[in-house]
Design a protein around this motif. Structure first.
Motif, PDB file in Angstrom:
ATOM      1  N   ILE A  72     -58.607  46.635  56.474  1.00  0.00           N
ATOM      2  CA  ILE A  72     -59.034  45.286  56.848  1.00  0.00           C
ATOM      3  C   ILE A  72     -60.421  45.062  56.270  1.00  0.00           C
ATOM      4  CG2 ILE A  72     -59.715  43.763  58.751  1.00  0.00           C
ATOM      5  CD1 ILE A  72     -57.546  45.063  60.454  1.00  0.00           C
ATOM      6  N   LYS A  73     -60.548  43.992  55.505  1.00  0.00           N
ATOM      7  CA  LYS A  73     -61.841  43.643  54.922  1.00  0.00           C
ATOM      8  C   LYS A  73     -62.528  42.625  55.830  1.00  0.00           C
ATOM      9  CE  LYS A  73     -60.569  44.506  50.096  1.00  0.00           C
ATOM     10  NZ  LYS A  73     -60.361  43.917  48.750  1.00  0.00           N
ATOM     11  N   ILE A  74     -63.679  43.023  56.335  1.00  0.00           N
ATOM     12  CA  ILE A  74     -64.437  42.132  57.217  1.00  0.00           C
ATOM     13  C   ILE A  74     -65.914  42.513  57.138  1.00  0.00           C
ATOM     14  CG2 ILE A  74     -64.025  43.635  59.246  1.00  0.00           C
ATOM     15  CD1 ILE A  74     -63.932  41.006  60.910  1.00  0.00           C
ATOM     16  N   GLN A  75     -66.769  41.520  57.079  1.00  0.00           N
ATOM     17  CA  GLN A  75     -68.201  41.776  56.968  1.00  0.00           C
ATOM     18  C   GLN A  75     -68.885  41.503  58.292  1.00  0.00           C
ATOM     19  OE1 GLN A  75     -69.948  42.729  53.734  1.00  0.00           O
ATOM     20  NE2 GLN A  75     -71.027  43.532  55.507  1.00  0.00           N
ATOM     21  N   TYR A  76     -69.443  42.557  58.888  1.00  0.00           N
ATOM     22  CA  TYR A  76     -70.204  42.409  60.120  1.00  0.00           C
ATOM     23  C   TYR A  76     -71.695  42.482  59.812  1.00  0.00           C
ATOM     24  CZ  TYR A  76     -65.939  43.381  62.857  1.00  0.00           C
ATOM     25  OH  TYR A  76     -64.687  43.338  63.420  1.00  0.00           O
ATOM     26  N   GLU A  77     -72.474  41.780  60.604  1.00  0.00           N
ATOM     27  CA  GLU A  77     -73.925  41.843  60.448  1.00  0.00           C
ATOM     28  C   GLU A  77     -74.403  43.274  60.689  1.00  0.00           C
ATOM     29  OE1 GLU A  77     -77.994  39.791  62.291  1.00  0.00           O
ATOM     30  OE2 GLU A  77     -75.999  39.110  62.945  1.00  0.00           O
ATOM     31  N   GLY A  78     -75.230  43.762  59.772  1.00  0.00           N
ATOM     32  CA  GLY A  78     -75.785  45.101  59.905  1.00  0.00           C
ATOM     33  C   GLY A  78     -74.964  46.189  59.263  1.00  0.00           C
ATOM     34  N   THR A  84     -62.506  48.239  56.713  1.00  0.00           N
ATOM     35  CA  THR A  84     -62.209  48.884  57.993  1.00  0.00           C
ATOM     36  C   THR A  84     -63.472  49.518  58.591  1.00  0.00           C
ATOM     37  OG1 THR A  84     -60.107  49.481  56.913  1.00  0.00           O
ATOM     38  CG2 THR A  84     -60.440  50.297  59.139  1.00  0.00           C
ATOM     39  N   PRO A  85     -64.476  48.704  58.898  1.00  0.00           N
ATOM     40  CA  PRO A  85     -65.767  49.273  59.293  1.00  0.00           C
ATOM     41  C   PRO A  85     -65.883  49.763  60.729  1.00  0.00           C
ATOM     42  CG  PRO A  85     -65.902  46.885  59.222  1.00  0.00           C
ATOM     43  CD  PRO A  85     -64.542  47.249  58.730  1.00  0.00           C
ATOM     44  N   ASP A 112     -73.688  49.868  64.000  1.00  0.00           N
ATOM     45  CA  ASP A 112     -73.716  50.443  65.354  1.00  0.00           C
ATOM     46  C   ASP A 112     -74.570  51.703  65.433  1.00  0.00           C
ATOM     47  OD1 ASP A 112     -72.166  52.242  63.979  1.00  0.00           O
ATOM     48  OD2 ASP A 112     -70.385  52.026  65.231  1.00  0.00           O
ATOM     49  N   GLY A 113     -75.188  52.059  64.306  1.00  0.00           N
ATOM     50  CA  GLY A 113     -76.081  53.216  64.310  1.00  0.00           C
ATOM     51  C   GLY A 113     -75.409  54.550  64.085  1.00  0.00           C
ATOM     52  N   THR A 114     -74.073  54.563  64.026  1.00  0.00           N
ATOM     53  CA  THR A 114     -73.367  55.822  63.779  1.00  0.00           C
ATOM     54  C   THR A 114     -73.373  56.153  62.288  1.00  0.00           C
ATOM     55  OG1 THR A 114     -71.222  54.748  63.499  1.00  0.00           O
ATOM     56  CG2 THR A 114     -71.827  55.440  65.729  1.00  0.00           C
ATOM     57  N   THR A 115     -73.156  57.414  61.984  1.00  0.00           N
ATOM     58  CA  THR A 115     -72.945  57.816  60.598  1.00  0.00           C
ATOM     59  C   THR A 115     -71.459  57.740  60.289  1.00  0.00           C
ATOM     60  OG1 THR A 115     -72.595  60.146  61.146  1.00  0.00           O
ATOM     61  CG2 THR A 115     -74.882  59.431  60.765  1.00  0.00           C
ATOM     62  N   ILE A 116     -71.108  57.769  59.030  1.00  0.00           N
ATOM     63  CA  ILE A 116     -69.690  57.766  58.665  1.00  0.00           C
ATOM     64  C   ILE A 116     -69.014  59.023  59.200  1.00  0.00           C
ATOM     65  CG2 ILE A 116     -70.089  58.783  56.388  1.00  0.00           C
ATOM     66  CD1 ILE A 116     -67.336  56.264  57.484  1.00  0.00           C
ATOM     67  N   ASN A 117     -69.746  60.126  59.229  1.00  0.00           N
ATOM     68  CA  ASN A 117     -69.187  61.367  59.776  1.00  0.00           C
ATOM     69  C   ASN A 117     -68.798  61.200  61.240  1.00  0.00           C
ATOM     70  OD1 ASN A 117     -70.764  61.892  57.411  1.00  0.00           O
ATOM     71  ND2 ASN A 117     -70.704  64.071  57.878  1.00  0.00           N
TER      72      ASN A 117
END
Length: 236
Positions: A72-78, A84-85, A112-117
């Motif tokens: 899913i392509k969606i752009q969230y602020e930040g 698929t964020p 949200d401050g998380t890392t991709i890991n």
């Protein structure tokens, strides 16, 4: 299908990306039409489809019966990533029946401050049997995603991050290095515009390739022809 069956079905083959997002000519607000592109891809011999959005996942699976890589392509602020964020999109894709979920696994800012890991770990805890495809832009991101336990690494984002070189064609070097060093399937994706480039991409050792715009984006295809003609006439 089991994970092994899904991977065996695409080994040495081409996955067709059938996507249309808002603002593109083939995006129709009232109803998905990308199942028609997927129908053509299946008739041509594709054994898997990559697509964006819940409605296209559902429509394509109903039409073709083929396994689907969903995103899913969606752009969230930040968020720098837009594929698929967050877990919301993962939940929606699982509910829609996506066989594999693709997500941006570049090492970029997450709102949200998380890392991709940490995000990958959260997905694997919630959906331990879900197959994940990591869209990365460079070698280090591919290795990192592999170590996080994803099932597939794709070169999708090469040239689309500020720290990777934008190229006119596929990133064969990245495909080759990841395929040689990772013990999970690597999928070559990004700017494969011709059958010759597709063959060359597969020769790098990747497990499979994804081709999208060269097949399923008529505006992009038409623009390439127009640009070539204008250049030949000295107009560009």
């Amino acid at each position: 299908m089991t994970k092994k069956e899904l991977l065996d079905a695409i080994h040495g083959r081409m996955i067709v990306s059938c996507q249309a997002v808002k603002g593109e000519p083939l995006y129709v607000e009232e109803k998905s039409v990308m199942y028609l592109m997927a129908r053509a891809a299946k008739q041509a011999g594709a054994t898997m489809i990559r697509t964006s959005g819940v409605r296209d996942v559902v429509a394509i699976k109903e039409e073709t019966g083929l396994p689907v890589i969903g995103l899913i392509k969606i752009q969230y602020e930040g968020y720098d990533a837009y594929i698929t964020p967050t877990m919301k999109e993962v939940d929606e894709l699982v509910e829609a029946g996506a066989d594999i979920v693709a997500l941006d696994c570049t090492i970029r800012k997450r709102g949200d401050g998380t890392t991709i890991n940490e995000f990958i770990a959260q997905i694997k805890e919630k959906y331990p049997d879900l197959m994940l495809m990591a869209d990365v832009s460079n070698y280090e991101e591919g290795v990192n995603a592999w170590k996080c336990g994803v099932d597939i690494v794709g070169t999708t984002m090469s040239g689309y991050t500020p720290y990777t070189e934008a190229k006119d064609g596929p990133d064969y070097e990245l495909m080759s290095h990841l395929a040689a060093d990772l013990d999970i399937p690597v999928i070559g994706e990004g700017k494969i515009h011709s059958p010759e480039e597709a063959v060359k991409a597969l020769s790098t050792g990747v497990w499979a390739i994804v081709v999208g715009g060269a097949i399923t984006r008529p505006l992009e295809i038409a623009q390439r022809f127009m640009k070539a003609i204008a250049k030949a006439k000295g107009e560009a």
